[in-house]
Design a protein around this motif. Structure first.
Motif, PDB file in Angstrom:
ATOM      1  N   ALA A  68       0.853  -1.201   0.000  1.00 14.75           N
ATOM      2  CA  ALA A  68       0.000   0.000   0.000  1.00 14.75           C
ATOM      3  C   ALA A  68       0.884   1.243   0.000  1.00 14.75           C
ATOM      4  O   ALA A  68       0.723   2.139  -0.849  1.00 14.75           O
ATOM      5  N   HIS A  69       1.859   1.288   0.896  1.00 20.99           N
ATOM      6  CA  HIS A  69       2.759   2.443   0.925  1.00 20.99           C
ATOM      7  C   HIS A  69       3.552   2.543  -0.376  1.00 20.99           C
ATOM      8  O   HIS A  69       3.626   3.602  -1.006  1.00 20.99           O
ATOM      9  N   TYR A  70       4.127   1.408  -0.782  1.00 21.95           N
ATOM     10  CA  TYR A  70       5.048   1.439  -1.924  1.00 21.95           C
ATOM     11  C   TYR A  70       4.323   1.856  -3.203  1.00 21.95           C
ATOM     12  O   TYR A  70       4.746   2.772  -3.927  1.00 21.95           O
ATOM     13  N   LEU A  71       3.177   1.212  -3.480  1.00 23.72           N
ATOM     14  CA  LEU A  71       2.483   1.455  -4.752  1.00 23.72           C
ATOM     15  C   LEU A  71       1.672   2.757  -4.732  1.00 23.72           C
ATOM     16  O   LEU A  71       1.687   3.521  -5.692  1.00 23.72           O
ATOM     17  N   LEU A  72       0.966   3.002  -3.619  1.00 17.58           N
ATOM     18  CA  LEU A  72       0.145   4.234  -3.554  1.00 17.58           C
ATOM     19  C   LEU A  72       1.029   5.472  -3.663  1.00 17.58           C
ATOM     20  O   LEU A  72       0.817   6.343  -4.505  1.00 17.58           O
ATOM     21  N   HIS A  73       2.048   5.550  -2.802  1.00 11.23           N
ATOM     22  CA  HIS A  73       2.849   6.780  -2.754  1.00 11.23           C
ATOM     23  C   HIS A  73       3.723   6.904  -3.992  1.00 11.23           C
ATOM     24  O   HIS A  73       3.954   8.013  -4.470  1.00 11.23           O
ATOM     25  N   GLY A  74       4.159   5.755  -4.536  1.00 12.38           N
ATOM     26  CA  GLY A  74       4.899   5.797  -5.798  1.00 12.38           C
ATOM     27  C   GLY A  74       4.061   6.359  -6.928  1.00 12.38           C
ATOM     28  O   GLY A  74       4.582   6.962  -7.877  1.00 12.38           O
ATOM     29  N   ALA A  75       2.745   6.208  -6.817  1.00 13.86           N
ATOM     30  CA  ALA A  75       1.826   6.734  -7.845  1.00 13.86           C
ATOM     31  C   ALA A  75       1.315   8.122  -7.470  1.00 13.86           C
ATOM     32  O   ALA A  75       0.414   8.661  -8.126  1.00 13.86           O
ATOM     33  N   GLY A  76       1.887   8.697  -6.397  1.00 12.45           N
ATOM     34  CA  GLY A  76       1.488  10.045  -5.984  1.00 12.45           C
ATOM     35  C   GLY A  76       0.158  10.089  -5.264  1.00 12.45           C
ATOM     36  O   GLY A  76      -0.474  11.151  -5.191  1.00 12.45           O
ATOM     37  N   LYS A  77      -0.258   8.960  -4.718  1.00  7.91           N
ATOM     38  CA  LYS A  77      -1.543   8.885  -3.997  1.00  7.91           C
ATOM     39  C   LYS A  77      -1.309   8.998  -2.494  1.00  7.91           C
ATOM     40  O   LYS A  77      -0.185   8.921  -2.020  1.00  7.91           O
ATOM     41  N   TYR A  78      -2.415   9.103  -1.742  1.00  8.97           N
ATOM     42  CA  TYR A  78      -2.341   9.434  -0.325  1.00  8.97           C
ATOM     43  C   TYR A  78      -2.876   8.292   0.516  1.00  8.97           C
ATOM     44  O   TYR A  78      -3.621   7.430   0.027  1.00  8.97           O
ATOM     45  N   GLY A  79      -2.501   8.318   1.805  1.00 11.46           N
ATOM     46  CA  GLY A  79      -3.006   7.300   2.731  1.00 11.46           C
ATOM     47  C   GLY A  79      -3.630   7.955   3.950  1.00 11.46           C
ATOM     48  O   GLY A  79      -3.287   9.078   4.323  1.00 11.46           O
ATOM     49  N   LEU A  80      -4.553   7.249   4.559  1.00 14.88           N
ATOM     50  CA  LEU A  80      -5.132   7.641   5.848  1.00 14.88           C
ATOM     51  C   LEU A  80      -5.114   6.418   6.740  1.00 14.88           C
ATOM     52  O   LEU A  80      -5.442   5.315   6.275  1.00 14.88           O
ATOM     53  N   GLN A  81      -4.752   6.593   7.980  1.00 11.88           N
ATOM     54  CA  GLN A  81      -4.687   5.475   8.922  1.00 11.88           C
ATOM     55  C   GLN A  81      -5.320   5.826  10.262  1.00 11.88           C
ATOM     56  O   GLN A  81      -5.527   6.981  10.584  1.00 11.88           O
ATOM     57  N   CYS A  82      -5.592   4.753  11.014  1.00  8.88           N
ATOM     58  CA  CYS A  82      -6.211   4.908  12.351  1.00  8.88           C
ATOM     59  C   CYS A  82      -7.535   5.672  12.251  1.00  8.88           C
ATOM     60  O   CYS A  82      -7.808   6.557  13.070  1.00  8.88           O
ATOM     61  N   LEU A  83      -8.321   5.331  11.236  1.00 13.00           N
ATOM     62  CA  LEU A  83      -9.663   5.914  11.141  1.00 13.00           C
ATOM     63  C   LEU A  83     -10.620   5.156  12.064  1.00 13.00           C
ATOM     64  O   LEU A  83     -10.334   4.030  12.498  1.00 13.00           O
TER      65      LEU A  83
END
Ligand SMILES: O=C(O)C(=O)c1ccccc1S
Ligand SMILES: [Mn+2]
Length: 258
Positions: free
Chosen positions: A206-221
């Motif tokens: 998730a970190h590697y592919l999302l951020h490599g594609a310029g996308k964002y993450g949200l955690q502890c929702l």
């Protein structure tokens, strides 16, 4: 005000649109990610009273805070991961503000995650969801509901001798979401990756592919069980930290009212 803004104000006032808080309280006892001992560690949230209407400040109360960019409910920017280190506008203070308000869909994995701590979001689950709710549109947030936020303390990190055991997406699931052109991916767990995410190829997909594609993450929702599968809006603006890789934030959703 424009018709659209007026309509939103009226909907909020009448209850036709409701606000749902998807944020855990920033609390020294809230768990933070624990990495193998050879790596730097995430700081827990700490508050130090500076004054409280006393000799240190007769008319005011305030605190100094200590925390990591990735403490508590937080936002991940592309530069958080090595794959995103050269992404344009990859730090929290560079991301266009339009990215912080947008549509959100929720994939409910709570039943599976309730039976298997290492439950995986797979392309099959995503396609099943799309058969019911339509193809995931471009530029939406995708949230993986697991009801993991109902856990607390040691059960939340769920550490065993080989590391954490908590649900998350497979590399193929993230690749499919990227094919749909999503804006970002969010979870209730301490990271956007599964607790055993280091064993995938690539590790922490998730970190590697999302951020490599310029996308964002949200955690502890939290409170994802209050959101509809489609039709909600997400408000998720991180702190404007210079060169920041992420930040704790207040995540809110706008949902259709009763
Ligand atoms: O983004 C995070 O907070 C997170 O999950 C993380 C942070 C640092 C190292 C590994 C991971 S997996
Ligand atoms: Mn993070």
């Amino acid at each position: 005000m424009s018709d659209a803004i007026t309509a939103l104000a009226d909907a909020l006032a009448s209850g036709a649109a409701r606000v749902v808080d998807l944020t855990h309280r920033l609390d020294p006892d809230f768990p933070v990610i624990v990495l193998p001992p050879e790596f730097g560690q995430c700081a827990r949230f700490r508050m130090e009273e500076v004054s409280a209407y006393d000799h240190r400040g007769p008319a005011w109360k305030w605190h100094n805070l200590t925390l990591n960019e990735h403490t508590g409910t937080h936002f991940d920017a592309p530069i958080h991961w090595v794959s995103g280190k050269d992404v344009a506008n990859g730090a929290v203070d560079e991301i266009p503000p339009e990215a912080f308000i947008g549509p959100v869909v929720v994939i409910d994995c709570s039943e599976g995650a309730g039976q298997d701590d290492d439950f995986e979001l797979t392309p099959e689950i995503i396609r099943d969801w799309e058969n019911k709710h339509g193809t995931i549109p471009a530029d939406v947030w995708v949230l993986m509901r697991t009801d993991w936020s109902k856990r607390s303390g040691a059960d939340y990190l769920n550490m065993r001798e080989d590391g954490a055991h908590s649900p998350g997406p497979t590399p193929a699931a993230i690749s499919l979401l990227l094919e749909r052109g999503i804006r970002g991916f969010g979870t209730e767990t301490v990271g956007t990756d599964a607790g055993q995410g280091m064993h995938y190829d690539p590790p922490f997909p998730a970190h590697y592919l999302l951020h490599g594609a310029g996308k964002y993450g949200l955690q502890c929702l939290c409170n994802l069980d209050q959101l509809p599968p489609t039709g909600a809006m997400l408000i998720a603006p991180p702190l404007k930290i210079k060169g920041g890789t992420g930040s704790p934030l207040r995540v809110l959703a706008l949902i259709p009212g009763a």
